[in-house]
Design a protein around this motif. Structure first.
Motif, PDB file in Angstrom:
ATOM      1  N   ALA A  74       2.543  21.345  30.774  1.00 13.02           N
ATOM      2  CA  ALA A  74       3.108  22.444  29.990  1.00 13.02           C
ATOM      3  C   ALA A  74       2.486  23.765  30.415  1.00 13.02           C
ATOM      4  N   ARG A  75       1.177  23.748  30.667  1.00 17.31           N
ATOM      5  CA  ARG A  75       0.508  24.999  31.030  1.00 17.31           C
ATOM      6  C   ARG A  75       0.864  25.417  32.440  1.00 17.31           C
ATOM      7  N   GLU A  76       1.013  24.442  33.315  1.00 22.28           N
ATOM      8  CA  GLU A  76       1.509  24.731  34.651  1.00 22.28           C
ATOM      9  C   GLU A  76       2.867  25.425  34.541  1.00 22.28           C
ATOM     10  N   TRP A  77       3.675  24.916  33.634  1.00 21.29           N
ATOM     11  CA  TRP A  77       5.006  25.490  33.475  1.00 21.29           C
ATOM     12  C   TRP A  77       4.970  26.884  32.894  1.00 21.29           C
ATOM     13  N   MET A  78       3.943  27.185  32.106  1.00 19.30           N
ATOM     14  CA  MET A  78       3.799  28.541  31.583  1.00 19.30           C
ATOM     15  C   MET A  78       3.630  29.532  32.729  1.00 19.30           C
ATOM     16  N   LEU A  79       2.897  29.130  33.752  1.00 23.63           N
ATOM     17  CA  LEU A  79       2.749  29.993  34.923  1.00 23.63           C
ATOM     18  C   LEU A  79       4.100  30.216  35.584  1.00 23.63           C
ATOM     19  N   VAL A  80       4.875  29.143  35.703  1.00 20.86           N
ATOM     20  CA  VAL A  80       6.199  29.256  36.304  1.00 20.86           C
ATOM     21  C   VAL A  80       7.064  30.226  35.507  1.00 20.86           C
ATOM     22  N   LEU A  81       7.101  30.033  34.188  1.00 24.07           N
ATOM     23  CA  LEU A  81       7.961  30.861  33.335  1.00 24.07           C
ATOM     24  C   LEU A  81       7.511  32.312  33.302  1.00 24.07           C
ATOM     25  N   GLY A  82       6.189  32.510  33.283  1.00 21.19           N
ATOM     26  CA  GLY A  82       5.690  33.854  33.072  1.00 21.19           C
ATOM     27  C   GLY A  82       5.614  34.696  34.320  1.00 21.19           C
ATOM     28  N   ARG A  83       5.374  34.061  35.456  1.00 19.48           N
ATOM     29  CA  ARG A  83       5.015  34.860  36.625  1.00 19.48           C
ATOM     30  C   ARG A  83       5.814  34.618  37.890  1.00 19.48           C
ATOM     31  N   LYS A  84       6.676  33.607  37.913  1.00 26.24           N
ATOM     32  CA  LYS A  84       7.366  33.344  39.167  1.00 26.24           C
ATOM     33  C   LYS A  84       8.746  33.994  39.209  1.00 26.24           C
ATOM     34  N   THR A  85       9.218  34.281  40.422  1.00 26.50           N
ATOM     35  CA  THR A  85      10.560  34.824  40.616  1.00 26.50           C
ATOM     36  C   THR A  85      11.575  33.695  40.470  1.00 26.50           C
ATOM     37  N   ALA A  86      12.843  34.081  40.383  1.00 22.39           N
ATOM     38  CA  ALA A  86      13.902  33.091  40.212  1.00 22.39           C
ATOM     39  C   ALA A  86      13.863  32.065  41.346  1.00 22.39           C
ATOM     40  N   ARG A  87      13.704  32.549  42.580  1.00 25.53           N
ATOM     41  CA  ARG A  87      13.686  31.623  43.715  1.00 25.53           C
ATOM     42  C   ARG A  87      12.506  30.669  43.611  1.00 25.53           C
ATOM     43  N   GLU A  88      11.359  31.198  43.268  1.00 22.15           N
ATOM     44  CA  GLU A  88      10.172  30.354  43.128  1.00 22.15           C
ATOM     45  C   GLU A  88      10.345  29.348  41.993  1.00 22.15           C
ATOM     46  N   LYS A  89      10.996  29.777  40.942  1.00 24.45           N
ATOM     47  CA  LYS A  89      11.229  28.865  39.822  1.00 24.45           C
ATOM     48  C   LYS A  89      12.072  27.674  40.257  1.00 24.45           C
ATOM     49  N   ILE A  90      13.168  27.968  40.948  1.00 25.95           N
ATOM     50  CA  ILE A  90      14.031  26.881  41.416  1.00 25.95           C
ATOM     51  C   ILE A  90      13.250  25.942  42.318  1.00 25.95           C
ATOM     52  N   ALA A  91      12.525  26.520  43.253  1.00 24.94           N
ATOM     53  CA  ALA A  91      11.753  25.693  44.184  1.00 24.94           C
ATOM     54  C   ALA A  91      10.733  24.849  43.427  1.00 24.94           C
ATOM     55  N   SER A  92      10.104  25.425  42.412  1.00 29.36           N
ATOM     56  CA  SER A  92       9.122  24.679  41.627  1.00 29.36           C
ATOM     57  C   SER A  92       9.768  23.489  40.932  1.00 29.36           C
ATOM     58  N   LEU A  93      10.940  23.732  40.364  1.00 26.85           N
ATOM     59  CA  LEU A  93      11.625  22.648  39.652  1.00 26.85           C
ATOM     60  C   LEU A  93      12.020  21.536  40.613  1.00 26.85           C
ATOM     61  N   LEU A  94      12.577  21.927  41.746  1.00 31.54           N
ATOM     62  CA  LEU A  94      12.968  20.920  42.730  1.00 31.54           C
ATOM     63  C   LEU A  94      11.749  20.134  43.201  1.00 31.54           C
ATOM     64  N   ALA A  95      10.635  20.831  43.387  1.00 31.61           N
ATOM     65  CA  ALA A  95       9.425  20.155  43.843  1.00 31.61           C
ATOM     66  C   ALA A  95       8.956  19.131  42.812  1.00 31.61           C
ATOM     67  N   ILE A  96       8.980  19.509  41.551  1.00 26.30           N
ATOM     68  CA  ILE A  96       8.547  18.587  40.504  1.00 26.30           C
ATOM     69  C   ILE A  96       9.424  17.352  40.463  1.00 26.30           C
ATOM     70  N   ILE A  97      10.736  17.583  40.492  1.00 29.23           N
ATOM     71  CA  ILE A  97      11.646  16.448  40.405  1.00 29.23           C
ATOM     72  C   ILE A  97      11.520  15.565  41.640  1.00 29.23           C
ATOM     73  N   ALA A  98      11.450  16.196  42.804  1.00 32.76           N
ATOM     74  CA  ALA A  98      11.334  15.433  44.044  1.00 32.76           C
ATOM     75  C   ALA A  98      10.070  14.576  44.032  1.00 32.76           C
ATOM     76  N   ARG A  99       8.993  15.178  43.568  1.00 34.39           N
ATOM     77  CA  ARG A  99       7.718  14.460  43.582  1.00 34.39           C
ATOM     78  C   ARG A  99       7.722  13.316  42.578  1.00 34.39           C
TER      79      ARG A  99
END
Lengths: 248, 248
Positions: free
Chosen positions: A144-169
């Motif tokens: 959840a806290r990792e995701w707070m970083l994603v929500l608070g500080r990442k760009t749209a492109r980085e967000k998508i990449a983060s989500l894909l990375a999580i699901i892929a992993r």
DNA sequence: CAGAAGCCTTGACCCAGATCAATCTCATGA
DNA sequence: TCATGAGATTGATCTGGGTCAAGGCTTCTG
């Protein structure tokens, strides 16, 4: 921060098709018997709500197959997904009355449930279960806290990449593969659900997915079937080269 | 989602000025003695880092006085605060090696620590401690997920109002007051720290604080001393009329 | 008391992502 | 086979909040 691989213990819970991370790690035979008695299965169709926020919740359990989401909603309808439940993930709040979020099946879903009262009693008498749940809850907290970083500080492109990375992993872990070769999986979420997870609009999600495809970071067969040719590249796009704790 | 009021048990841990939510709830006399043996205090100055992300962490403990923050940082320097530790809050990850975040004292800080190894051993032999920690971790998880909604879906103004509401409520709880009359407290965070918590820039924080002041939602004496004339109004501004679980 | 260093405020401008709107792609099924 | 509708894409435009820049207040320190 990845959740632990799904199988810790060395035995299954009776005929249950998955191994319950929460309880099996150090189960003894007689505990397993107790578990059998309070165990039951529930099935849900895609789109069905498992439980509404605030509702009384008289079970805990694990996802056997399918995907569910935890979401919060504001009065005016804005929604934020706060958790993604994949097979083997634990659902429930031992010691709590109700659910704090809506739990919704986004695909057909099967859950293996334990009745809550007796489960809690078992927790009292079987210390390792509480300890195990504590570890899992700490994992969820990290996620959840990792995701707070994603929500608070990442760009749209980085967000998508983060989500894909999580699901892929997660997908790779679930199938006991590494993340070296190309990764292939089906997106379990609609563009709208992705947007709700990422704090974006579905249009922005669509645009950024297209952009990642155009730039060769991902390949798409149809709208949902994804290939990641180079996982490291994806992590870079996620602004997250530090391949944080993979394959825990 | 508010964390539980700080004092659950009916006794203090020896000479410790606060009650340890994590361990005191149902402590017996001999357990308290064990705790005394592994207990020690640590003081930090404002700005000092308590522990770096990734570092080995050989203690757990509670904040006695002062404020600390949990933050995550990306390689390029973007930072996101993922937790705010006020007096009585628990710090530590039983069963884990290192810290997952930077823990930084934002004011002068005193912590009451327990050595981790023996604390963990105590957890093994004293089941209620693990259960208590599980409950607290579930609270933290709720708070983190609540915050995901703030980060993902709220406007800058709503974010500021949400943060002020959380701090005001925690402060009221800590001083065993209700949230009926006007609330008065000192902001424990700089504008920059608020921005890091809210996923904003410090300029935007400053502007929105000024706006809330202009609109009479808050009053300011100096830059840090805040008065909330009408807490309900503040909650509305936070987009969160449902006075969720106050004074747990 | 002057100067410096933190912290905060305010203004001007810009851009990433939201919003509004049109169209496309399929799977379903009558 | 052709409607139907859910999901996805793409374009045009708008705007909230970011960025850059210039001061303003306090509190130290010499």
């Amino acid at each position: 921060m990845l959740q632990e691989a799904f199988s810790i213990g060395s035995h299954d819970c009776g005929d249950c098709p998955i191994r319950h991370r929460a309880v099996c790690a150090r189960c003894e035979a007689d505990e397993l018997e107790q578990l059998e008695e309070i165990k039951y299965y529930r099935s849900f169709e895609a789109g069905q709500t498992v439980i509404w926020s605030g509702d009384r919740m008289d079970f805990v359990g694990s996802v056997v197959s399918g995907i569910a989401t935890l979401t919060q909603t504001m009065e005016d309808g804005r929604t934020q997904m706060v958790g993604l439940l994949l097979p083997s993930d634990f659902v429930g709040r031992p010691g709590r009355q109700g659910s704090a979020y809506d739990v919704v099946a986004t695909t057909d879903l099967v859950m293996c449930c334990f009745r809550k009262k007796p489960f809690e009693q078992m927790m009292e008498t079987t210390p390792h279960i509480a300890q195990r749940l504590l570890q899992m809850t700490l994992d969820e907290l990290d996620a959840a806290r990792e995701w707070m970083l994603v929500l608070g500080r990442k760009t749209a492109r980085e967000k998508i990449a983060s989500l894909l990375a999580i699901i892929a992993r997660r997908d790779a872990t679930l199938h006991l593969r590494g993340t070296d070769g190309p990764l292939v999986f089906d997106l379990p979420l609609t563009r709208e659900a992705m947007a709700d997870y990422l704090g974006l609009t579905l249009e922005t999600v669509s645009r950024q997915v297209s952009a990642l495809k155009r730039d060769g970071v991902i390949e798409l067969q149809g709208k949902r079937h994804v290939t990641i040719p180079d996982f490291g590249r994806l992590l870079e796009e996620a602004g997250d080269d530090s391949d944080g704790g993979m394959l825990a």
